[in-house]
Design a protein around this motif. Structure first.
Motif, PDB file in Angstrom:
ATOM      1  N   SER A  26    -111.044  54.882  -0.109  1.00 28.75           N
ATOM      2  CA  SER A  26    -110.721  54.786  -1.546  1.00 28.75           C
ATOM      3  C   SER A  26    -109.220  54.781  -1.778  1.00 28.75           C
ATOM      4  O   SER A  26    -108.714  54.036  -2.618  1.00 28.75           O
ATOM      5  N   GLU A  27    -108.504  55.610  -1.043  1.00 25.33           N
ATOM      6  CA  GLU A  27    -107.052  55.690  -1.203  1.00 25.33           C
ATOM      7  C   GLU A  27    -106.371  54.406  -0.735  1.00 25.33           C
ATOM      8  O   GLU A  27    -105.498  53.865  -1.423  1.00 25.33           O
ATOM      9  N   LEU A  29    -107.588  51.438  -0.584  1.00 27.70           N
ATOM     10  CA  LEU A  29    -107.990  50.286  -1.394  1.00 27.70           C
ATOM     11  C   LEU A  29    -107.888  50.528  -2.892  1.00 27.70           C
ATOM     12  O   LEU A  29    -108.449  49.759  -3.683  1.00 27.70           O
ATOM     13  N   ARG A  30    -107.173  51.544  -3.311  1.00 25.95           N
ATOM     14  CA  ARG A  30    -107.154  51.960  -4.716  1.00 25.95           C
ATOM     15  C   ARG A  30    -106.822  50.840  -5.702  1.00 25.95           C
ATOM     16  O   ARG A  30    -107.239  50.890  -6.838  1.00 25.95           O
ATOM     17  N   GLU A  31    -106.094  49.827  -5.274  1.00 18.00           N
ATOM     18  CA  GLU A  31    -105.745  48.729  -6.184  1.00 18.00           C
ATOM     19  C   GLU A  31    -106.541  47.466  -5.898  1.00 18.00           C
ATOM     20  O   GLU A  31    -106.214  46.396  -6.411  1.00 18.00           O
ATOM     21  N   THR A  32    -107.603  47.597  -5.110  1.00 12.56           N
ATOM     22  CA  THR A  32    -108.452  46.459  -4.765  1.00 12.56           C
ATOM     23  C   THR A  32    -109.710  46.497  -5.632  1.00 12.56           C
ATOM     24  O   THR A  32    -110.318  47.554  -5.759  1.00 12.56           O
ATOM     25  N   PRO A  33    -110.102  45.372  -6.227  1.00 15.56           N
ATOM     26  CA  PRO A  33    -111.257  45.371  -7.137  1.00 15.56           C
ATOM     27  C   PRO A  33    -112.568  45.888  -6.536  1.00 15.56           C
ATOM     28  O   PRO A  33    -113.381  46.449  -7.241  1.00 15.56           O
ATOM     29  N   ALA A  35    -112.939  48.296  -4.212  1.00 15.05           N
ATOM     30  CA  ALA A  35    -112.698  49.556  -3.512  1.00 15.05           C
ATOM     31  C   ALA A  35    -113.908  50.492  -3.557  1.00 15.05           C
ATOM     32  O   ALA A  35    -114.248  51.124  -2.556  1.00 15.05           O
ATOM     33  N   ASP A  36    -114.567  50.586  -4.712  1.00 20.31           N
ATOM     34  CA  ASP A  36    -115.725  51.483  -4.831  1.00 20.31           C
ATOM     35  C   ASP A  36    -116.874  51.028  -3.934  1.00 20.31           C
ATOM     36  O   ASP A  36    -117.530  51.852  -3.292  1.00 20.31           O
ATOM     37  N   GLN A 132    -108.185  37.594  -9.275  1.00 21.46           N
ATOM     38  CA  GLN A 132    -107.700  38.365 -10.415  1.00 21.46           C
ATOM     39  C   GLN A 132    -106.944  37.489 -11.378  1.00 21.46           C
ATOM     40  O   GLN A 132    -106.337  36.556 -11.069  1.00 21.46           O
TER      41      GLN A 132
END
Length: 132
Positions: A26-27, A29-33, A35-36, A132
């Motif tokens: 998560s950390e 990939l925090r700015e990747t759509p 990530a979750d 994006q």
């Protein structure tokens, strides 16, 4: 075209490492759509590594790898292997408390591959990164 970015995390084979691996992904990939989705996939695959392979034996480990390319994200978990069976999608009953992990991974990922043998297997999930 930019170069792929690759990260790896080796985890001792104990249950608290599953949440650590998930937070780590998560950390990164925090700015990747997606990530979750990637974090959920790592959680499912790490859980499988500990439940079904030698990764949970004393001194066992599992390895999490994340690769980010411009339009794809790959997450992989390598386990300690088992002679009992190879990972497979199961048809879990409505009341089953397990057996849905790989099914979830297949739903979230664009592509899933299982490689290796009884000495260690890697389950790799490829996700498409939305424009994006």
């Amino acid at each position: 075209m930019s170069s792929p970015r690759v990260w790896g995390l080796s985890c001792p084979g104990c249950p608290q490492e599953i949440s650590r691996a998930r937070r780590w992904v998560s950390e990164i990939l925090r700015e990747t759509p997606c990530a979750d989705d990637a974090a959920l996939i790592v959680s499912e695959l790490s859980t499988n590594a500990l439940r079904h392979t030698a990764s949970s034996d004393g001194g066992g480990t599992f390895l999490v790898t994340v690769t980010v390319c411009p339009d794809t994200l790959t997450v992989a978990v390598t386990d300690g292997g088992t002679k009992l069976h190879s990972p497979e999608v199961q048809q879990a009953g409505a009341d089953a408390t397990h057996g849905r992990g790989l099914d979830i991974v297949h739903v979230l990922a664009h592509q899933v591959a299982i490689t290796g043998d009884h000495l260690g297997r890697t389950v790799t999930a490829v996700l498409q990164i939305p424009a994006q």
